[in-house]
Design a protein around this motif. Structure first.
Motif, PDB file in Angstrom:
ATOM      1  N   VAL A   1      52.453  41.501  25.902  1.00 35.58           N
ATOM      2  CA  VAL A   1      53.858  41.477  26.292  1.00 35.58           C
ATOM      3  C   VAL A   1      54.381  40.048  26.125  1.00 35.58           C
ATOM      4  CG1 VAL A   1      55.493  41.770  28.173  1.00 35.58           C
ATOM      5  CG2 VAL A   1      53.634  43.405  27.876  1.00 35.58           C
ATOM      6  N   LEU A   2      55.353  39.890  25.248  1.00 38.65           N
ATOM      7  CA  LEU A   2      55.999  38.595  25.037  1.00 38.65           C
ATOM      8  C   LEU A   2      57.154  38.491  26.016  1.00 38.65           C
ATOM      9  CD1 LEU A   2      55.991  38.549  21.126  1.00 38.65           C
ATOM     10  CD2 LEU A   2      54.255  37.697  22.711  1.00 38.65           C
ATOM     11  N   THR A   3      56.961  37.694  27.068  1.00 40.72           N
ATOM     12  CA  THR A   3      57.938  37.579  28.141  1.00 40.72           C
ATOM     13  C   THR A   3      59.018  36.547  27.808  1.00 40.72           C
ATOM     14  OG1 THR A   3      56.681  35.876  29.300  1.00 40.72           O
ATOM     15  CG2 THR A   3      56.148  38.170  29.806  1.00 40.72           C
ATOM     16  N   LYS A   4      60.068  36.546  28.630  1.00 40.18           N
ATOM     17  CA  LYS A   4      61.179  35.598  28.498  1.00 40.18           C
ATOM     18  C   LYS A   4      61.824  35.691  27.113  1.00 40.18           C
ATOM     19  CE  LYS A   4      58.814  32.606  31.791  1.00 40.18           C
ATOM     20  NZ  LYS A   4      58.381  31.243  32.161  1.00 40.18           N
TER      21      LYS A   4
ATOM     22  N   ASP B   1      67.859  34.802  18.866  1.00 35.29           N
ATOM     23  CA  ASP B   1      67.988  35.162  17.456  1.00 35.29           C
ATOM     24  C   ASP B   1      67.021  36.294  17.120  1.00 35.29           C
ATOM     25  OD1 ASP B   1      68.633  35.136  14.726  1.00 35.29           O
ATOM     26  OD2 ASP B   1      67.036  33.708  14.298  1.00 35.29           O
ATOM     27  N   PRO B   2      67.518  37.467  16.723  1.00 35.02           N
ATOM     28  CA  PRO B   2      66.625  38.606  16.455  1.00 35.02           C
ATOM     29  C   PRO B   2      65.671  38.371  15.297  1.00 35.02           C
ATOM     30  CG  PRO B   2      68.873  39.082  15.746  1.00 35.02           C
ATOM     31  CD  PRO B   2      68.926  37.809  16.520  1.00 35.02           C
ATOM     32  N   VAL B   3      66.080  37.571  14.309  1.00 32.26           N
ATOM     33  CA  VAL B   3      65.197  37.297  13.168  1.00 32.26           C
ATOM     34  C   VAL B   3      64.005  36.443  13.610  1.00 32.26           C
ATOM     35  CG1 VAL B   3      65.021  36.213  10.897  1.00 32.26           C
ATOM     36  CG2 VAL B   3      67.082  37.488  11.516  1.00 32.26           C
ATOM     37  N   THR B   4      64.307  35.395  14.383  1.00 32.35           N
ATOM     38  CA  THR B   4      63.228  34.539  14.896  1.00 32.35           C
ATOM     39  C   THR B   4      62.287  35.329  15.781  1.00 32.35           C
ATOM     40  OG1 THR B   4      64.676  32.605  14.847  1.00 32.35           O
ATOM     41  CG2 THR B   4      62.702  32.454  16.210  1.00 32.35           C
ATOM     42  N   ARG B   5      62.855  36.174  16.633  1.00 31.22           N
ATOM     43  CA  ARG B   5      62.029  36.986  17.530  1.00 31.22           C
ATOM     44  C   ARG B   5      61.142  37.940  16.731  1.00 31.22           C
ATOM     45  NH1 ARG B   5      64.850  40.517  22.215  1.00 31.22           N
ATOM     46  NH2 ARG B   5      65.968  38.525  22.470  1.00 31.22           N
ATOM     47  N   ALA B   6      61.682  38.521  15.688  1.00 27.24           N
ATOM     48  CA  ALA B   6      60.903  39.448  14.849  1.00 27.24           C
ATOM     49  C   ALA B   6      59.735  38.735  14.181  1.00 27.24           C
ATOM     50  CB  ALA B   6      61.806  40.088  13.797  1.00 27.24           C
ATOM     51  N   HIS B   7      59.966  37.485  13.749  1.00 21.28           N
ATOM     52  CA  HIS B   7      58.888  36.722  13.127  1.00 21.28           C
ATOM     53  C   HIS B   7      57.765  36.437  14.134  1.00 21.28           C
ATOM     54  CE1 HIS B   7      60.505  36.256   9.178  1.00 21.28           C
ATOM     55  NE2 HIS B   7      61.576  35.567   9.561  1.00 21.28           N
ATOM     56  N   LEU B   8      58.157  36.114  15.363  1.00 19.17           N
ATOM     57  CA  LEU B   8      57.153  35.839  16.400  1.00 19.17           C
ATOM     58  C   LEU B   8      56.338  37.098  16.700  1.00 19.17           C
ATOM     59  CD1 LEU B   8      59.310  33.670  18.833  1.00 19.17           C
ATOM     60  CD2 LEU B   8      57.475  32.880  17.334  1.00 19.17           C
ATOM     61  N   VAL B   9      57.004  38.230  16.797  1.00 23.68           N
ATOM     62  CA  VAL B   9      56.307  39.495  17.032  1.00 23.68           C
ATOM     63  C   VAL B   9      55.345  39.781  15.892  1.00 23.68           C
ATOM     64  CG1 VAL B   9      56.577  41.992  17.223  1.00 23.68           C
ATOM     65  CG2 VAL B   9      58.125  40.474  18.465  1.00 23.68           C
ATOM     66  N   GLN B  10      55.782  39.534  14.662  1.00 21.35           N
ATOM     67  CA  GLN B  10      54.917  39.783  13.505  1.00 21.35           C
ATOM     68  C   GLN B  10      53.682  38.898  13.541  1.00 21.35           C
ATOM     69  OE1 GLN B  10      56.739  39.005   9.684  1.00 21.35           O
ATOM     70  NE2 GLN B  10      55.327  40.381   8.626  1.00 21.35           N
TER      71      GLN B  10
ATOM     72  N   ALA C   1      46.748  40.623  16.585  1.00 24.42           N
ATOM     73  CA  ALA C   1      46.364  41.704  17.505  1.00 24.42           C
ATOM     74  C   ALA C   1      46.446  43.042  16.787  1.00 24.42           C
ATOM     75  CB  ALA C   1      47.268  41.694  18.734  1.00 24.42           C
ATOM     76  N   PRO C   2      45.610  43.245  15.759  1.00 25.73           N
ATOM     77  CA  PRO C   2      45.705  44.486  14.970  1.00 25.73           C
ATOM     78  C   PRO C   2      45.475  45.732  15.820  1.00 25.73           C
ATOM     79  CG  PRO C   2      43.644  43.312  14.516  1.00 25.73           C
ATOM     80  CD  PRO C   2      44.505  42.389  15.319  1.00 25.73           C
ATOM     81  N   GLY C   3      46.402  46.675  15.704  1.00 20.85           N
ATOM     82  CA  GLY C   3      46.269  47.939  16.425  1.00 20.85           C
ATOM     83  C   GLY C   3      46.667  47.895  17.874  1.00 20.85           C
ATOM     84  N   VAL C   4      47.126  46.741  18.364  1.00 21.85           N
ATOM     85  CA  VAL C   4      47.493  46.590  19.776  1.00 21.85           C
ATOM     86  C   VAL C   4      49.016  46.575  19.897  1.00 21.85           C
ATOM     87  CG1 VAL C   4      47.388  45.062  21.793  1.00 21.85           C
ATOM     88  CG2 VAL C   4      45.389  45.305  20.299  1.00 21.85           C
ATOM     89  N   PRO C   5      49.589  47.348  20.837  1.00 22.40           N
ATOM     90  CA  PRO C   5      51.046  47.314  21.027  1.00 22.40           C
ATOM     91  C   PRO C   5      51.515  45.917  21.413  1.00 22.40           C
ATOM     92  CG  PRO C   5      50.059  49.180  22.187  1.00 22.40           C
ATOM     93  CD  PRO C   5      48.929  48.316  21.736  1.00 22.40           C
ATOM     94  N   VAL C   6      52.593  45.455  20.782  1.00 23.17           N
ATOM     95  CA  VAL C   6      53.197  44.165  21.102  1.00 23.17           C
ATOM     96  C   VAL C   6      54.643  44.426  21.512  1.00 23.17           C
ATOM     97  CG1 VAL C   6      53.819  41.869  20.268  1.00 23.17           C
ATOM     98  CG2 VAL C   6      51.707  42.956  19.467  1.00 23.17           C
ATOM     99  N   LEU C   7      54.958  44.120  22.774  1.00 26.31           N
ATOM    100  CA  LEU C   7      56.284  44.398  23.320  1.00 26.31           C
ATOM    101  C   LEU C   7      56.986  43.089  23.682  1.00 26.31           C
ATOM    102  CD1 LEU C   7      55.298  47.272  25.799  1.00 26.31           C
ATOM    103  CD2 LEU C   7      55.930  47.476  23.382  1.00 26.31           C
ATOM    104  N   THR C   8      58.314  43.051  23.518  1.00 32.48           N
ATOM    105  CA  THR C   8      59.101  41.909  23.984  1.00 32.48           C
ATOM    106  C   THR C   8      59.884  42.343  25.216  1.00 32.48           C
ATOM    107  OG1 THR C   8      60.921  42.493  22.486  1.00 32.48           O
ATOM    108  CG2 THR C   8      59.301  40.887  21.690  1.00 32.48           C
ATOM    109  N   VAL C   9      59.868  41.473  26.226  1.00 33.01           N
ATOM    110  CA  VAL C   9      60.481  41.825  27.509  1.00 33.01           C
ATOM    111  C   VAL C   9      61.236  40.632  28.064  1.00 33.01           C
ATOM    112  CG1 VAL C   9      59.993  42.405  29.917  1.00 33.01           C
ATOM    113  CG2 VAL C   9      58.761  43.574  28.102  1.00 33.01           C
ATOM    114  N   SER C  10      62.380  40.908  28.639  1.00 35.42           N
ATOM    115  CA  SER C  10      63.108  39.916  29.436  1.00 35.42           C
ATOM    116  C   SER C  10      63.296  40.531  30.819  1.00 35.42           C
ATOM    117  CB  SER C  10      64.461  39.577  28.805  1.00 35.42           C
ATOM    118  OG  SER C  10      65.218  38.780  29.705  1.00 35.42           O
TER     119      SER C  10
END
Length: 388
Positions: free
Chosen positions: A174-177, A183-192, A198-207
Motif C-alpha cells: 500500500v503506497l500511502t500519502k 500528478d497521475p502520471v508520476t504516481r503511475a510511474h511509481l506504482v509501476q 513485487a511481481p504478482g502482488v497487489p499494489v494499491l495507492t491510498v490517501s
C-alpha cells in the motif's frame, strides 16, 4: 479456507462473539481438548511485559503468560495468537497454552544468537505500508515481501487458501500519502516501479486523509486478519484509524525533510474493523532482518530464479561464469542490475542467518568462499603475468 461459521458444540453459543475476532469451526476443533479441561478460548489483542489482553466471549480480560514462557522466542505469546485461558473467578487468570499458529510474520532479531521474532500470528493479509512522501526504497519493499512470502514460524503452517503464499498470508503493498503525489502520471510511474519489484502482488495507492483508495483496501482485507507493517512515518496509524472508522491510534506528524517521525504505535494491537475482520497495527520497524526466507526471496525474484534454471552450470553464481542466462539478461537490458544486486544481497543475508544454526551449510559456505578467493588470486596472477 475454513468456513467462518461456528462449531455446533455446547459452548458455541457462548463463543459466538469471538467470530468477530476470527473464531471459526477450525479453531473450535483445535480448542476442543482444552474446553474439556474447563478452559476458555480467547484471542490475544495486546502483549505487555509478561501479561496479555485477551478477547474472550465475556469481553477482554488480562491474563498472565507465566505458564507459556518457553525458551524458544519463536513460541512466546504474540498478538493474534489464540490461547486457552483460565475461566472466570481466577485471580490472576493465566493463559495456559497457545493454539498452533496457522500463519505468522517473522523477522530476525538484532541478537547475535540469531533468533526469530514473531510480529503477528494467524494473519491472512500482510499490508506493507510505504510512504510516497519520500523517495521509494525498492530494496526495502523487496525485503518485506521476502519475509511476507516465507513460512518461518518454526511450526507446520496450514495454508488458509489454495492461492496462499508460503506463509499462508497474502501480501499487499500500500503506497500511502498518495495525495502528496497529485500528478497521475508520476504516481503511475511509481506504482509501476513497485509492481516490477513485487511481481504478482497487489499494489494499491491510498490517501487516508482524503479517503482515496480506502474502499479498495478495505474490501481486500475484509473478513480476515490483516497486519500493517512499515517504517515509522509510513502512515500506518492514520491508515488504521481510517479502516477502523475512529481515531483509535495516536497519530504524530513527520518531518518534512526526510519523512521520518517518532514511533506513534509502541505495541502491537489487534482491533475489530467495522466492515468485518480484524487489524493488527505495529510499531514502525527500523530494521527488518531476514529469517529463513529463502523461499520468499525466490518468489520475490521469480524472474531471476527462472533465468537461473537456464544457466549452463547448476551452481552458477551469476558473475563471470560462461553460459550464464542471468548475466545475459542483464547485458541485454531485460533484467535491471538493481534487481540482481538486491537478489544477491538478500540471498547472502539469508544464508548467513540459516548457517548460524546449520553446521553443514556453514562448512559449504566456507568452502565456497575459499574457492572464490582462489579464483580471485589466480585471476590477479594471470593479469600480472601479462604485464610487460
Amino acid at each position: 479456507m475454513f468456513n467462518a461459521s461456528l462449531n455446533t458444540s455446547p459452548t458455541s453459543d457462548a463463543q459466538h462473539v469471538l467470530a468477530a475476532y476470527g473464531w471459526h469451526e477450525g479453531w473450535a476443533a483445535e480448542f476442543a481438548p482444552y474446553a474439556a479441561q474447563g478452559l476458555v478460548p480467547g484471542r490475544v489483542v495486546r502483549v505487555d511485559r509478561g501479561q496479555c489482553d485477551v478477547a474472550t466471549s465475556t469481553g477482554v480480560v488480562r491474563a498472565d503468560t507465566e505458564f507459556v514462557v518457553p525458551r524458544d522466542p519463536m513460541k512466546v505469546v504474540c498478538t493474534g495468537d489464540w490461547v486457552a485461558v483460565d475461566p472466570e473467578g481466577g485471580d490472576p487468570r493465566y493463559a495456559r497454552t497457545i493454539l498452533p499458529r496457522r500463519t505468522a510474520f517473522v523477522r530476525s532479531t538484532s541478537s547475535k544468537r540469531s533468533e526469530g521474532q514473531v510480529l503477528a500470528a494467524n494473519i491472512d493479509h500482510i499490508v506493507i505500508c510505504v510512504s510516497l512522501a519520500v523517495e521509494l526504497d525498492l530494496g526495502r519493499i523487496e525485503r518485506f515481501l521476502a519475509l511476507a512470502m516465507s513460512g518461518s514460524t518454526g511450526e507446520a503452517l496450514m495454508r488458509t487458501s489454495p492461492d496462499s503464499r508460503e506463509s499462508g498470508a497474502q501480501p499487499v503493498v500500500v503506497l500511502t500519502k498518495a495525495d502528496l503525489v497529485p500528478d497521475p502520471v508520476t504516481r503511475a510511474h511509481l506504482v509501476q516501479d513497485v509492481e516490477t519489484s513485487a511481481p504478482g502482488v497487489p499494489v494499491l495507492t491510498v490517501s487516508a486523509t482524503q479517503s482515496d483508495g480506502l474502499d479498495v483496501l478495505a474490501a481486500t482485507v475484509a473478513g480476515g486478519t490483516a497486519v500493517l507493517l512499515g517504517q515509522s512515518g509510513a502512515g500506518k496509524s492514520t491508515l488504521a484509524n481510517a479502516l477502523l472508522g475512529a481515531d483509535i491510534m495516536d497519530v504524530q506528524t513527520v518531518r518534512d525533510v526526510d519523512g521520518k517521525g517518532r514511533h506513534t504505535t509502541t505495541t502491537r494491537n489487534l482491533l475489530v474493523m467495522p466492515g468485518g475482520g480484524v487489524l493488527i497495527d505495529t510499531p514502525g520497524l527500523r530494521g527488518v532482518g531476514l529469517w529463513d526466507a529463502g523461499a520468499g526471496v525466490g518468489q520475490v525474484f521469480a524472474e531471476i530464479e527462472e533465468l537461473a534454471a537456464e544457466c549452463r552450470f547448476q551452481d552458477c553464481a551469476h558473475r563471470s561464469e560462461p553460459g550464464c542466462a542471468v548475466r545475459a539478461a542483464v547485458d541485454s537490458g531485460d533484467l535491471p542490475v538493481r534487481r540482481l544486486e538486491s537478489y544477491r544481497k538478500l540471498m547472502r543475508e539469508n544464508q548467513r542467518i540459516v548457517a548460524k544454526n546449520d553446521a553443514r551449510l556453514r562448512a559449504e559456505m566456507r568452502k565456497e568462499w575459499k574457492r572464490r578467493d582462489a579464483e580471485g588470486r589466480a585471476g590477479m596472477a594471470a593479469k600480472r603475468g601479462r604485464l610487460p
